[in-house]
Write a protein that holds these residues in place. Structure first.
Motif, PDB file in Angstrom:
ATOM      1  N   GLU A   1       0.823  -1.212   0.000  1.00 57.75           N
ATOM      2  CA  GLU A   1       0.000   0.000   0.000  1.00 57.75           C
ATOM      3  C   GLU A   1       0.856   1.261   0.000  1.00 57.75           C
ATOM      4  OE1 GLU A   1      -2.649  -0.240   3.295  1.00 57.75           O
ATOM      5  OE2 GLU A   1      -3.891  -1.773   2.370  1.00 57.75           O
ATOM      6  N   SER A   2       2.006   1.221   0.646  1.00 55.82           N
ATOM      7  CA  SER A   2       2.809   2.425   0.777  1.00 55.82           C
ATOM      8  C   SER A   2       3.778   2.645  -0.382  1.00 55.82           C
ATOM      9  CB  SER A   2       3.594   2.402   2.087  1.00 55.82           C
ATOM     10  OG  SER A   2       4.523   1.352   2.066  1.00 55.82           O
ATOM     11  N   ARG A   3       4.120   1.582  -1.115  1.00 53.13           N
ATOM     12  CA  ARG A   3       5.099   1.703  -2.194  1.00 53.13           C
ATOM     13  C   ARG A   3       4.632   0.938  -3.426  1.00 53.13           C
ATOM     14  NH1 ARG A   3      10.691   3.051  -0.678  1.00 53.13           N
ATOM     15  NH2 ARG A   3      10.636   3.614   1.488  1.00 53.13           N
ATOM     16  N   ASP A   4       5.130   1.373  -4.535  1.00 51.05           N
ATOM     17  CA  ASP A   4       4.895   0.665  -5.789  1.00 51.05           C
ATOM     18  C   ASP A   4       5.902  -0.479  -5.853  1.00 51.05           C
ATOM     19  OD1 ASP A   4       4.215  -0.151  -8.277  1.00 51.05           O
ATOM     20  OD2 ASP A   4       4.986   1.619  -9.326  1.00 51.05           O
TER      21      ASP A   4
ATOM     22  N   ALA B   1      16.687  -5.574  -2.493  1.00 48.46           N
ATOM     23  CA  ALA B   1      17.310  -5.247  -1.211  1.00 48.46           C
ATOM     24  C   ALA B   1      16.343  -4.456  -0.327  1.00 48.46           C
ATOM     25  CB  ALA B   1      18.595  -4.454  -1.438  1.00 48.46           C
ATOM     26  N   GLU B   2      15.624  -3.486  -0.924  1.00 50.21           N
ATOM     27  CA  GLU B   2      14.668  -2.699  -0.153  1.00 50.21           C
ATOM     28  C   GLU B   2      13.521  -3.588   0.348  1.00 50.21           C
ATOM     29  OE1 GLU B   2      14.656   1.824  -1.843  1.00 50.21           O
ATOM     30  OE2 GLU B   2      13.843   0.264  -3.178  1.00 50.21           O
ATOM     31  N   LEU B   3      13.037  -4.463  -0.518  1.00 52.97           N
ATOM     32  CA  LEU B   3      11.963  -5.377  -0.126  1.00 52.97           C
ATOM     33  C   LEU B   3      12.430  -6.292   0.999  1.00 52.97           C
ATOM     34  CD1 LEU B   3       9.160  -6.553  -0.489  1.00 52.97           C
ATOM     35  CD2 LEU B   3      10.089  -8.030  -2.289  1.00 52.97           C
ATOM     36  N   PHE B   4      13.626  -6.839   0.862  1.00 57.69           N
ATOM     37  CA  PHE B   4      14.182  -7.697   1.899  1.00 57.69           C
ATOM     38  C   PHE B   4      14.308  -6.935   3.218  1.00 57.69           C
ATOM     39  CE2 PHE B   4      17.758  -9.680   4.179  1.00 57.69           C
ATOM     40  CZ  PHE B   4      17.254 -10.967   4.288  1.00 57.69           C
TER      41      PHE B   4
END
Length: 87
Positions: free
Chosen positions: A6-9, A16-19
């Motif tokens: 919901e906060s990011r596309d 790395a950011e997802l992890f």
């Protein structure tokens, strides 16, 4: 995961950011679970009661029971007498 989507596309989010976000989420869940465990332990301790009674407390309880019993008997007699007076 819902908060991340919901906060990011997600298509622009790097692996790395997802992890990192997932690790952050898991750490937060672990912290909340530990906090809940501590709160439960605190509540259990707060509900424990001491069984220690001294003689004066027991004597007061006996006197209270006797007084209550006498009051109940007198009230019952009063009700019976009140019922007889009506007829």
């Amino acid at each position: 995961m819902i908060v991340i989507s919901e906060s990011r596309d997600l298509s622009k989010l790097s692996t790395a950011e997802l992890f990192g976000k997932l690790m952050e989420h898991e750490l937060e869940l672990k912290r909340l679970k530990e906090q809940e465990t501590v709160e439960r332990k605190t509540k259990v301790l707060a509900l424990k009661k001491s069984v220690h009674n001294d003689n004066s407390e027991e004597e007061e309880n006996v006197e209270h029971d006797e007084t209550l019993s006498l009051l109940t008997k007198r009230f019952s007699r009063f009700l019976k007498k009140k019922g007889r007076d009506r007829t």
